[in-house]
Write a protein that holds these residues in place. Structure first.
Motif, PDB file in Angstrom:
ATOM      1  N   LEU A 112       0.836  -1.216   0.000  1.00 23.67           N
ATOM      2  CA  LEU A 112       0.000   0.000   0.000  1.00 23.67           C
ATOM      3  C   LEU A 112       0.862   1.254   0.000  1.00 23.67           C
ATOM      4  CD1 LEU A 112      -2.666   1.651   0.477  1.00 23.67           C
ATOM      5  CD2 LEU A 112      -2.230   1.299   2.939  1.00 23.67           C
ATOM      6  N   PHE A 113       1.785   1.351   0.950  1.00 22.94           N
ATOM      7  CA  PHE A 113       2.613   2.549   1.096  1.00 22.94           C
ATOM      8  C   PHE A 113       3.525   2.761  -0.126  1.00 22.94           C
ATOM      9  CE2 PHE A 113       2.442   2.190   6.030  1.00 22.94           C
ATOM     10  CZ  PHE A 113       1.181   2.763   6.015  1.00 22.94           C
TER      11      PHE A 113
ATOM     12  N   GLN B 284       4.823   5.974  10.873  1.00 21.42           N
ATOM     13  CA  GLN B 284       5.486   7.222  10.504  1.00 21.42           C
ATOM     14  C   GLN B 284       6.953   6.975  10.143  1.00 21.42           C
ATOM     15  OE1 GLN B 284       4.680  10.798  12.861  1.00 21.42           O
ATOM     16  NE2 GLN B 284       6.856  11.296  12.865  1.00 21.42           N
ATOM     17  N   ASP B 285       7.652   6.252  11.001  1.00 25.17           N
ATOM     18  CA  ASP B 285       9.055   5.938  10.730  1.00 25.17           C
ATOM     19  C   ASP B 285       9.192   5.097   9.469  1.00 25.17           C
ATOM     20  OD1 ASP B 285       9.823   7.322  12.969  1.00 25.17           O
ATOM     21  OD2 ASP B 285       9.923   5.542  14.257  1.00 25.17           O
ATOM     22  N   LEU B 286       8.262   4.183   9.280  1.00 22.51           N
ATOM     23  CA  LEU B 286       8.285   3.315   8.104  1.00 22.51           C
ATOM     24  C   LEU B 286       8.170   4.134   6.815  1.00 22.51           C
ATOM     25  CD1 LEU B 286       8.203   0.361   7.067  1.00 22.51           C
ATOM     26  CD2 LEU B 286       5.723   0.449   7.319  1.00 22.51           C
ATOM     27  N   LEU B 287       7.248   5.086   6.815  1.00 26.01           N
ATOM     28  CA  LEU B 287       7.018   5.908   5.618  1.00 26.01           C
ATOM     29  C   LEU B 287       8.174   6.867   5.342  1.00 26.01           C
ATOM     30  CD1 LEU B 287       3.244   6.472   6.251  1.00 26.01           C
ATOM     31  CD2 LEU B 287       4.167   5.656   4.082  1.00 26.01           C
ATOM     32  N   LEU B 288       8.801   7.356   6.402  1.00 27.04           N
ATOM     33  CA  LEU B 288       9.909   8.297   6.229  1.00 27.04           C
ATOM     34  C   LEU B 288      11.233   7.584   5.919  1.00 27.04           C
ATOM     35  CD1 LEU B 288       9.175  10.779   9.162  1.00 27.04           C
ATOM     36  CD2 LEU B 288       8.817  11.223   6.728  1.00 27.04           C
ATOM     37  N   ASP B 289      11.535   6.546   6.678  1.00 24.08           N
ATOM     38  CA  ASP B 289      12.853   5.905   6.581  1.00 24.08           C
ATOM     39  C   ASP B 289      12.935   4.820   5.506  1.00 24.08           C
ATOM     40  OD1 ASP B 289      13.509   7.514   8.720  1.00 24.08           O
ATOM     41  OD2 ASP B 289      13.172   5.955  10.225  1.00 24.08           O
ATOM     42  N   LYS B 290      11.846   4.097   5.290  1.00 22.86           N
ATOM     43  CA  LYS B 290      11.876   2.965   4.359  1.00 22.86           C
ATOM     44  C   LYS B 290      11.238   3.290   3.013  1.00 22.86           C
ATOM     45  CE  LYS B 290      13.677   0.186   7.451  1.00 22.86           C
ATOM     46  NZ  LYS B 290      15.087  -0.293   7.328  1.00 22.86           N
ATOM     47  N   ILE B 291      10.089   3.970   3.037  1.00 20.13           N
ATOM     48  CA  ILE B 291       9.362   4.233   1.794  1.00 20.13           C
ATOM     49  C   ILE B 291       9.954   5.433   1.057  1.00 20.13           C
ATOM     50  CG2 ILE B 291       7.110   4.696   0.752  1.00 20.13           C
ATOM     51  CD1 ILE B 291       7.377   1.934   2.074  1.00 20.13           C
ATOM     52  N   GLY B 292      10.354   6.477   1.801  1.00 15.41           N
ATOM     53  CA  GLY B 292      11.053   7.579   1.164  1.00 15.41           C
ATOM     54  C   GLY B 292      10.382   8.929   1.212  1.00 15.41           C
TER      55      GLY B 292
END
Length: 293
Positions: free
Chosen positions: A209-210, A258-266
């Protein structure tokens, strides 16, 4: 003999009435037990917004610049009420609502037609009240309510264009669609949907999804996310065997999104507008996070 015949007739009538009453009770019980494994509730907006609120409280914190003149996508639009409200209030260039349930998409198109009829009726004195009926349900269908349709903003530049030229809906399993994207968007919203994707398709589904959202956004695009809290998972994970199994194996809890979207997704930045939301019904006080690509 005539008396016996009359008694038999009365007994049959009584029996028929009892059978109809029993069937009515069974139907009501069946409706109460209706299962919506994807959160695709018929009256979602009716009980989320409630009769005491004039509009969805989330609209008060949404910024016009996120939507005005923009191409937008609403993931998990349900019956389309929020999609239509955004188009009318914030003057989108276009907004597409997608939902996994074809019945909710049918309801969404009905809501557009209903709104346009109400707009036309307002131009003719006395016609609007007749259209809605004494209790607002003369032309209602399943999944609709007077409360859901009230106070959709009218004084917007979107009125200069036909609503059907701005808003569209389609049935789509967003996570599992393999077709290449036909267009990209300036703004994508995903409101109270992540839990259902997470429970049905696990951590992999959430990452999909992200990732798809990030790819579909133009550079500088906006992603408005309203994730349900973990407590909400605990209340709903028993809805199917699939969700029961996935629930036990989930590693990414909502507080880590939040961390996932910033650090992993970009995504580059995030703004938390939660504190500005007021008036939500109990159980719907959820964080609203705004990410920028």
């Amino acid at each position: 003999m005539p008396e016996d015949s009359a008694m038999c007739s009365k007994q049959k009538e009584k029996k028929g009435g009892e059978e109809r009453e029993q069937q009515h009770v069974q139907n009501k019980s069946k409706k109460r037990k209706e299962i919506c494994p994807y959160g695709n509730y018929k009256h979602y907006y009716g009980y989320r917004i409630g009769q005491e609120l004039e509009e969805d409280p989330r609209l008060k914190v949404f910024k016009k610049e996120w939507f005005q003149g923009k191409d937008c996508l609403d993931i998990g639009c349900n019956s389309g009420i929020m999609t239509i409200q955004i188009a009318k209030k914030f003057c989108c260039q276009s907004i597409l609502g997608v939902d996994i349930d074809a019945n909710r998409i049918q309801d969404a198109y009905w809501h557009i037609r209903k709104f346009l009829k109400m707009e036309d009726a307002r131009k003719v004195p006395g016609k609007a009240s007749k259209l809605e009926g004494a209790n607002g349900s003369e032309h209602s269908i399943k999944g609709s309510s007077k409360e859901e349709m009230k106070e959709i903003p009218r004084n917007c530049c979107a009125e200069k264009k036909n609503l059907l030229d701005i808003v569209s809906f389609q049935r789509e399993d967003f996570v599992n669609t393999r077709d290449p994207p036909k267009k990209h968007y300036d703004t994508i919203i995903c409101l109270s949907v992540t839990k259902w994707i997470h429970l049905n398709w696990g951590d992999d589904g959430l990452i999909t999804l992200f990732t798809k959202v990030w790819r579909l956004l133009h550079p500088g695009g906006i992603f408005v996310l309203e994730p349900q809290p973990w407590k909400s998972y605990e209340n709903n994970y028993k809805v199917s065997e699939t969700t029961r199994t996935n629930y036990k194996n989930l590693k990414f809890h909502p507080e880590y999104f939040q961390d996932l979207l910033l650090d992993k997704i970009g995504f580059k930045t995030v703004e938390n507008v939660t504190s500005s939301v007021s008036g939500s019904k109990t159980g719907f006080n959820r964080p609203i996070l705004v990410f920028r690509k």
